[in-house]
Design a protein around this motif. Structure first.
Motif, short mmCIF file in Angstrom:
data_model
loop_
_atom_site.label_atom_id
_atom_site.label_comp_id
_atom_site.label_asym_id
_atom_site.label_seq_id
_atom_site.Cartn_x
_atom_site.Cartn_y
_atom_site.Cartn_z
N ALA A 137 2.05 10.44 12.52
CA ALA A 137 1.61 11.72 11.97
C ALA A 137 0.61 11.51 10.83
O ALA A 137 -0.42 12.19 10.75
CB ALA A 137 2.82 12.51 11.49
N ALA A 138 0.92 10.55 9.95
CA ALA A 138 0.00 10.27 8.84
C ALA A 138 -1.35 9.78 9.35
O ALA A 138 -2.41 10.18 8.83
CB ALA A 138 0.62 9.23 7.91
N ILE A 139 -1.34 8.95 10.38
CA ILE A 139 -2.60 8.41 10.92
C ILE A 139 -3.38 9.51 11.62
O ILE A 139 -4.60 9.65 11.43
CB ILE A 139 -2.29 7.26 11.89
CG1 ILE A 139 -1.70 6.07 11.12
CG2 ILE A 139 -3.56 6.83 12.63
CD1 ILE A 139 -1.16 4.98 12.01
N THR A 140 -2.72 10.33 12.43
CA THR A 140 -3.40 11.39 13.17
C THR A 140 -3.97 12.44 12.24
O THR A 140 -5.06 12.99 12.49
CB THR A 140 -2.42 12.05 14.16
OG1 THR A 140 -1.88 11.05 15.04
CG2 THR A 140 -3.12 13.11 14.99
N LEU A 141 -3.27 12.72 11.14
CA LEU A 141 -3.75 13.71 10.18
C LEU A 141 -4.84 13.17 9.27
O LEU A 141 -5.35 13.90 8.41
CB LEU A 141 -2.58 14.22 9.34
CG LEU A 141 -1.51 15.03 10.09
CD1 LEU A 141 -0.33 15.34 9.19
CD2 LEU A 141 -2.11 16.32 10.64
N GLY A 142 -5.17 11.91 9.42
CA GLY A 142 -6.25 11.33 8.63
C GLY A 142 -5.87 11.00 7.21
O GLY A 142 -6.74 10.92 6.33
N LEU A 143 -4.57 10.77 6.96
CA LEU A 143 -4.13 10.47 5.60
C LEU A 143 -4.32 9.01 5.22
O LEU A 143 -4.02 8.63 4.08
CB LEU A 143 -2.66 10.86 5.43
CG LEU A 143 -2.32 12.33 5.70
CD1 LEU A 143 -0.83 12.57 5.51
CD2 LEU A 143 -3.13 13.24 4.77
N THR A 144 -4.77 8.19 6.15
CA THR A 144 -4.94 6.76 5.87
C THR A 144 -6.07 6.51 4.89
O THR A 144 -6.18 5.41 4.34
CB THR A 144 -5.22 5.99 7.16
OG1 THR A 144 -6.35 6.59 7.83
CG2 THR A 144 -4.03 6.03 8.09
N ALA A 145 -6.91 7.52 4.66
CA ALA A 145 -8.00 7.34 3.70
C ALA A 145 -7.47 7.09 2.29
O ALA A 145 -8.13 6.47 1.47
CB ALA A 145 -8.92 8.56 3.71
N SER A 146 -6.25 7.55 2.03
CA SER A 146 -5.66 7.35 0.70
C SER A 146 -4.96 6.01 0.58
O SER A 146 -4.34 5.71 -0.44
CB SER A 146 -4.66 8.47 0.40
OG SER A 146 -3.64 8.51 1.38
N GLY A 147 -5.02 5.18 1.65
CA GLY A 147 -4.43 3.85 1.61
C GLY A 147 -3.17 3.75 2.45
O GLY A 147 -2.72 4.72 3.06
N SER A 148 -2.61 2.54 2.49
CA SER A 148 -1.44 2.29 3.33
C SER A 148 -0.19 2.98 2.81
O SER A 148 0.80 3.11 3.54
CB SER A 148 -1.19 0.79 3.41
OG SER A 148 -0.92 0.25 2.13
N TRP A 149 -0.20 3.42 1.55
CA TRP A 149 1.00 4.05 1.00
C TRP A 149 1.32 5.35 1.70
O TRP A 149 2.49 5.71 1.86
CB TRP A 149 0.82 4.29 -0.50
CG TRP A 149 0.93 3.04 -1.29
CD1 TRP A 149 -0.09 2.19 -1.61
CD2 TRP A 149 2.11 2.48 -1.87
NE1 TRP A 149 0.39 1.12 -2.34
CE2 TRP A 149 1.73 1.28 -2.52
CE3 TRP A 149 3.44 2.87 -1.91
CZ2 TRP A 149 2.64 0.48 -3.18
CZ3 TRP A 149 4.35 2.07 -2.58
CH2 TRP A 149 3.95 0.88 -3.20
N ALA A 150 0.30 6.10 2.14
CA ALA A 150 0.56 7.37 2.84
C ALA A 150 1.31 7.12 4.14
O ALA A 150 2.29 7.79 4.45
CB ALA A 150 -0.76 8.10 3.12
N VAL A 151 0.87 6.12 4.90
CA VAL A 151 1.55 5.78 6.15
C VAL A 151 2.97 5.31 5.87
O VAL A 151 3.92 5.69 6.57
CB VAL A 151 0.75 4.70 6.91
CG1 VAL A 151 1.50 4.27 8.18
CG2 VAL A 151 -0.64 5.21 7.27
N ALA A 152 3.12 4.49 4.83
CA ALA A 152 4.45 3.97 4.49
C ALA A 152 5.41 5.09 4.10
O ALA A 152 6.57 5.11 4.52
CB ALA A 152 4.32 2.95 3.35
N VAL A 153 4.93 6.02 3.28
CA VAL A 153 5.79 7.13 2.84
C VAL A 153 6.19 7.98 4.04
O VAL A 153 7.38 8.34 4.18
CB VAL A 153 5.06 7.97 1.77
CG1 VAL A 153 5.83 9.26 1.49
CG2 VAL A 153 4.91 7.17 0.49
N PHE A 154 5.24 8.32 4.89
CA PHE A 154 5.55 9.13 6.07
C PHE A 154 6.49 8.38 7.01
O PHE A 154 7.39 8.97 7.62
CB PHE A 154 4.26 9.52 6.80
CG PHE A 154 3.66 10.80 6.32
CD1 PHE A 154 3.59 11.91 7.15
CD2 PHE A 154 3.16 10.93 5.04
CE1 PHE A 154 3.05 13.10 6.72
CE2 PHE A 154 2.61 12.10 4.58
CZ PHE A 154 2.55 13.20 5.42
N ALA A 155 6.28 7.08 7.15
CA ALA A 155 7.16 6.28 8.02
C ALA A 155 8.59 6.28 7.48
O ALA A 155 9.55 6.46 8.24
CB ALA A 155 6.63 4.86 8.13
#
Length: 360
Positions: free
Chosen positions: A128-146
């Motif tokens: 969800a974080a990747i599809t929503l384009g939140l990766t621009a803020s760094g790997s922490w967004a993906v980690a938090v969503f995961a």
């Protein structure tokens, strides 16, 4: 049974059991230490073991003549190699401990953290974080969503499986299967909705990789993991009593329902923080606890401590292979763990079936 402990088909005296535990701890610790030094030195820029040890000693304030003088080597060790090696050890330790807890509360050597949906939930959160384009803020967004996805899946499993003030193990497993299936569908939908770059990133995250680990991420995993590991070890005696059956454990003072709830949340915490930054790593939580149980027996305190060491060693070597088995490529570590864990899981099922004389 004074002075002895039943362990598999044999009866070991307490002295022999302590000696075996000490031997297993020493051997596993030595393998881990050797793997850390080896993994830190192997790569496109080869670094000798003495330089690795010298750099570590200098960081600890121990003067020595082995430490490297080339700034490039120091930068490679402390910005790339050491964070990756430490992250590998931490993730392996936490996944193995989570697997041991799962097997303790379900009294089933085939149980592993994915049963409660935490891995599939984490994959959906990361996707969800990747599809929503939140990766621009760094790997922490993906980690938090995961992490949140894994925790949410676990809470859904628990809330669904709880009935009349009790949580049935079979119901938890069946609910986990349903949640995993739903998560798989959600993951496929997110991949369909994303663009090509998002799909590639989601697939790569699912396969797992230690590449790009940073000290800030390592510190977070180490802090949360240390708290979870201490809690797990502190509950070891209650897990031993739980193995006698729910009713017997209750008569001996164990609050069975609370123990199961705390343990399921503990598994979600350990697994969620372990996979948040590195992706899904399969079978470590199944293979390591079972091997350690065969070596040490069912006593959970010794088993959990051994799993922490054994899981760390297994994933350090797996990550070393992932970096070196294909020249100039970083193979996803989840592929290697599945290649080993899949056949082991099949062998374990066959072994249990032969012992039980067929399927119940």
């Amino acid at each position: 049974m004074t002075g002895t402990l039943q362990e598999g088909p044999t009866r070991l005296g307490r002295h022999d059991l302590r000696r075996r535990r000490a031997l297993v701890y020493a051997a596993t610790g030595a393998l881990l230490a050797f793997g850390v030094v080896l993994s830190a030195g192997v790569g496109q820029l080869p670094i000798g073991p003495y330089e690795v040890l010298g750099s570590l000693a200098r960081a600890l304030g121990v003067p020595n003549t082995w430490a490297p003088t080339d700034p490039l080597i120091e930068q490679t060790l402390w910005q790339i190699r050491f964070p990756r090696v430490v992250m590998s050890a931490l993730v392996g330790a936490l996944l193995a401990a989570a697997g041991a807890v799962m097997q303790a509360i379900f009294a089933n050597p085939l149980a592993e953290p994915g049963v409660v949906g935490v891995s599939s939930g984490a994959a959906v959160g990361a996707a969800a974080a990747i599809t929503l384009g939140l990766t621009a803020s760094g790997s922490w967004a993906v980690a938090v969503f995961a992490f949140l996805g894994g925790l949410a899946a676990t809470l859904v499993v628990y809330a669904t499986a709880r009935a009349q003030g009790r949580t049935e193990s079979v119901t938890v497993i069946l609910t986990g299967i349903a949640v995993n299936a739903f998560a798989g569908a959600a993951l496929a939908g997110l991949m369909f909705a994303g663009d090509t770059a998002s799909r590639e990133q989601i697939v790569f995250w699912q396969l797992g990789s230690m590449n790009g680990s940073r000290w800030g991420e390592v510190a977070l995993v180490a802090t949360v993991g240390a708290v979870g590991a201490v809690v797990a070890v502190s509950l070891a005696r209650r897990y031993d009593l739980l193995a006698l059956g729910d009713r017997t454990a209750g008569h001996l003072g164990v609050r069975v329902e609370r123990l199961r709830v705390v343990s399921i949340l503990l598994v979600a915490l350990l697994t969620g923080v372990a996979v948040a930054f590195v992706g899904i790593i399969a079978f470590v939580g199944l293979v390591v606890p079972h091997i350690m149980r065969m070596l040490l027996g069912p006593a959970n305190r010794a088993l959990l401590c051994a799993c922490l060491l054994g899981g760390a060693a297994v994933l350090v070597y797996a990550d070393l292979l992932a970096r070196t088995v294909v020249p100039s490529a970083d193979l996803p570590i989840g592929i290697l763990t599945s290649l080993v864990g899949g056949p082991f899981f099949y062998w374990l099922i066959r072994r249990n079936r032969r012992r039980a004389g067929g399927w119940a």
